[in-house]
Write a protein that holds these residues in place. Sequence first.
Motif, PDB file in Angstrom:
ATOM      1  N   GLY A 178       0.822  -1.209   0.000  1.00 24.18           N
ATOM      2  CA  GLY A 178       0.000   0.000   0.000  1.00 24.18           C
ATOM      3  C   GLY A 178       0.847   1.246   0.000  1.00 24.18           C
ATOM      4  N   GLY A 179       0.159   2.385   0.039  1.00 20.86           N
ATOM      5  CA  GLY A 179       0.860   3.668  -0.025  1.00 20.86           C
ATOM      6  C   GLY A 179       1.047   4.290   1.350  1.00 20.86           C
ATOM      7  N   ASP A 180       1.060   5.608   1.355  1.00 23.33           N
ATOM      8  CA  ASP A 180       1.403   6.326   2.594  1.00 23.33           C
ATOM      9  C   ASP A 180       0.461   5.987   3.737  1.00 23.33           C
ATOM     10  OD1 ASP A 180      -0.551   7.534   1.014  1.00 23.33           O
ATOM     11  OD2 ASP A 180      -0.073   9.545   1.691  1.00 23.33           O
ATOM     12  N   GLY A 181      -0.821   5.922   3.424  1.00 25.83           N
ATOM     13  CA  GLY A 181      -1.768   5.617   4.500  1.00 25.83           C
ATOM     14  C   GLY A 181      -1.581   4.208   5.028  1.00 25.83           C
ATOM     15  N   ASN A 211       3.231   7.868  -7.356  1.00 27.44           N
ATOM     16  CA  ASN A 211       4.680   8.021  -7.169  1.00 27.44           C
ATOM     17  C   ASN A 211       4.983   9.076  -6.103  1.00 27.44           C
ATOM     18  OD1 ASN A 211       7.337   7.233  -7.864  1.00 27.44           O
ATOM     19  ND2 ASN A 211       7.582   9.170  -8.966  1.00 27.44           N
ATOM     20  N   ASP A 212       4.122   9.150  -5.091  1.00 25.12           N
ATOM     21  CA  ASP A 212       4.295  10.195  -4.060  1.00 25.12           C
ATOM     22  C   ASP A 212       5.024   9.684  -2.823  1.00 25.12           C
ATOM     23  OD1 ASP A 212       0.813  10.187  -2.782  1.00 25.12           O
ATOM     24  OD2 ASP A 212       2.358   8.634  -2.849  1.00 25.12           O
ATOM     25  N   ILE A 213       5.626   8.489  -2.915  1.00 20.97           N
ATOM     26  CA  ILE A 213       6.392   7.940  -1.790  1.00 20.97           C
ATOM     27  C   ILE A 213       7.848   8.388  -1.955  1.00 20.97           C
ATOM     28  CG2 ILE A 213       7.181   5.828  -0.657  1.00 20.97           C
ATOM     29  CD1 ILE A 213       4.448   4.627  -1.750  1.00 20.97           C
ATOM     30  N   GLY A 254      -3.121  11.351  -9.685  1.00 21.27           N
ATOM     31  CA  GLY A 254      -1.791  11.627  -9.144  1.00 21.27           C
ATOM     32  C   GLY A 254      -1.842  12.277  -7.796  1.00 21.27           C
ATOM     33  N   ARG A 255      -3.080  12.524  -7.335  1.00 17.16           N
ATOM     34  CA  ARG A 255      -3.279  13.180  -6.028  1.00 17.16           C
ATOM     35  C   ARG A 255      -2.521  14.495  -5.965  1.00 17.16           C
ATOM     36  NH1 ARG A 255      -6.160  10.580  -2.313  1.00 17.16           N
ATOM     37  NH2 ARG A 255      -5.761   8.363  -2.356  1.00 17.16           N
ATOM     38  N   HIS A 256      -1.683  14.709  -4.939  1.00 16.60           N
ATOM     39  CA  HIS A 256      -1.018  16.007  -4.781  1.00 16.60           C
ATOM     40  C   HIS A 256       0.272  16.109  -5.575  1.00 16.60           C
ATOM     41  CE1 HIS A 256      -3.793  16.856  -1.514  1.00 16.60           C
ATOM     42  NE2 HIS A 256      -3.531  15.661  -1.038  1.00 16.60           N
TER      43      HIS A 256
HETATM   44 MG   LIG Z   1      -1.696   7.239  -0.957  1.00 15.09          MG
END
Ligand SMILES: [Mg+2]
Length: 440
Positions: A178-181, A211-213, A254-256
Amino acid sequence: MVDSADLAVRTLGPCRIDSPLAPRLGARETTQHSVVEEDRILFDDTLSMAGARGVPLEQLPSLEPGGPRKKIYFDPAKTRVGIVTCGGLCPGLNDVIRGLVLELSRHYGVRRIVGFRNGYRGFIPEFGEDVLDLTPEVVMHIDDEGGTILGTSRGKQDPEAIVDALERLNINILFVIGGDGTIRGAMDVVRVVEERGLKVAVIGIPKTIDNDIPYIDQSFGFQTAMSEATKSIHAASVEARSAPGGIGLVKLMGRHSGFIACYSTLAKDDADYVLIPEVPFALDGERGFLEHLRQRVQERGHAVVVVAEGAGQEHVEGEEPGRDASGNVRFGDIGRLLRKRIIEHLDARGVENNVRYFDPSYAIRSVPANPYDSAYCLRLAHAAVHAAMAGRTEVIVARRRRRFVHIPMGLAVSRRNHVDPLGDLWMSVLEATGQPVRFE
Ligand SMILES: [Mg+2]
Ligand SMILES: Nc1ncnc2c1ncn2[C@@H]1O[C@H](COP(=O)(O)OP(=O)(O)O)[C@@H](O)[C@H]1O
Ligand SMILES: O=P(O)(O)OC[C@H]1O[C@](O)(COP(=O)(O)O)[C@@H](O)[C@@H]1O
């Protein structure tokens, strides 16, 4: 500034058991193609950044390398593994699940692997989700399909209840994809595991099309998603070039972060403008976006605009879409706003325009991984299994500057990866599109 303490990897204890892979590691040494387990990988990769630390070489911040160890912590015969996928879909989820199961089964002889359904809710009895037994036969061809055979979800779950489920099933390794959360959720699980004095390894495989990690080369699935996005950009270009005053407008996820918009533009060099969350833009005024677009359409007869979903949110205030179950901000629809404003601006000036709006949204993330991402997912899965069997915990496995490394979860969620407006990537986008540095 990242320092050595930020890069320290937690372990459950000493590795005393001979690894089944040990015979393959005998002759290895550190080269540009491999790193022995006793070595470490420098965090800084320029002389100026390393020099700025002002410390001796051996005190420079460095990362623990990924890869198989000669000795392992867990006894494979007594190891039970859980796998969970959380958050949004991403090409390659099934490839990672498949890679984990095959590596555990075939090379470590781990026989008991279960999949938790629909994200972290799969651990919570009230949701009544059964676990899925994962064997090589079950997973062999799941990589042909996008999505995740386990299902996924958003929304925080009680880490105490998650660890209750791990205890009930005697699980001693948990892989979270998973991602950041998801990674934050995994850190909550680690905290409860420690409070209970349990020896459970929690290893993250970072996942997001955004790709925000931070601190990793690229998240798996990003390349496939941006490749899918290029199809919409090309379609927008065909439409724009086929009508008087044709304007192709493409909104991308792409979210933020604007990485998908940037890379899909560079790949399919058809866009005249790219608008991303990291670079504000004025719509109106002589030097605003709309006026520049008008001139471009009048000069060339057509234009293509790529906008990231998180861009220009200051222009869609008032649309209060709130947050999703995980607390992620929901965006106002900048795509529809731009469509409306472009038509109004050009109509008011008597400029013929035919705006064609494309919003591929979920289409770019629900496809199977391309071969590059499939290979990348398999290697990430291998690295995750090696880390877990060696008793590492509260780390994600990642590729950083072409090396597989262990990155502490706390560091992985300490900030979000963004397109740097002063960086090389954005410079390339400006060179490719010819758009001005700023619309103001
Ligand atoms: Mg995320
Ligand atoms: N701040 C948080 N603390 C603990 N768990 C979280 C947090 N944010 C999200 N989660 C958990 O992680 C899961 C996925 O998070 P989300 O942000 O939706 O997707 P992703 O991890 O892919 O970015 C959620 O279902 C939730 O259970
Ligand atoms: O899947 P949802 O809830 O509609 O959310 C859409 C969001 O999920 C993503 O596709 C991926 O986000 P995560 O990887 O963080 O889950 C974002 O690009 C997009 O903004």
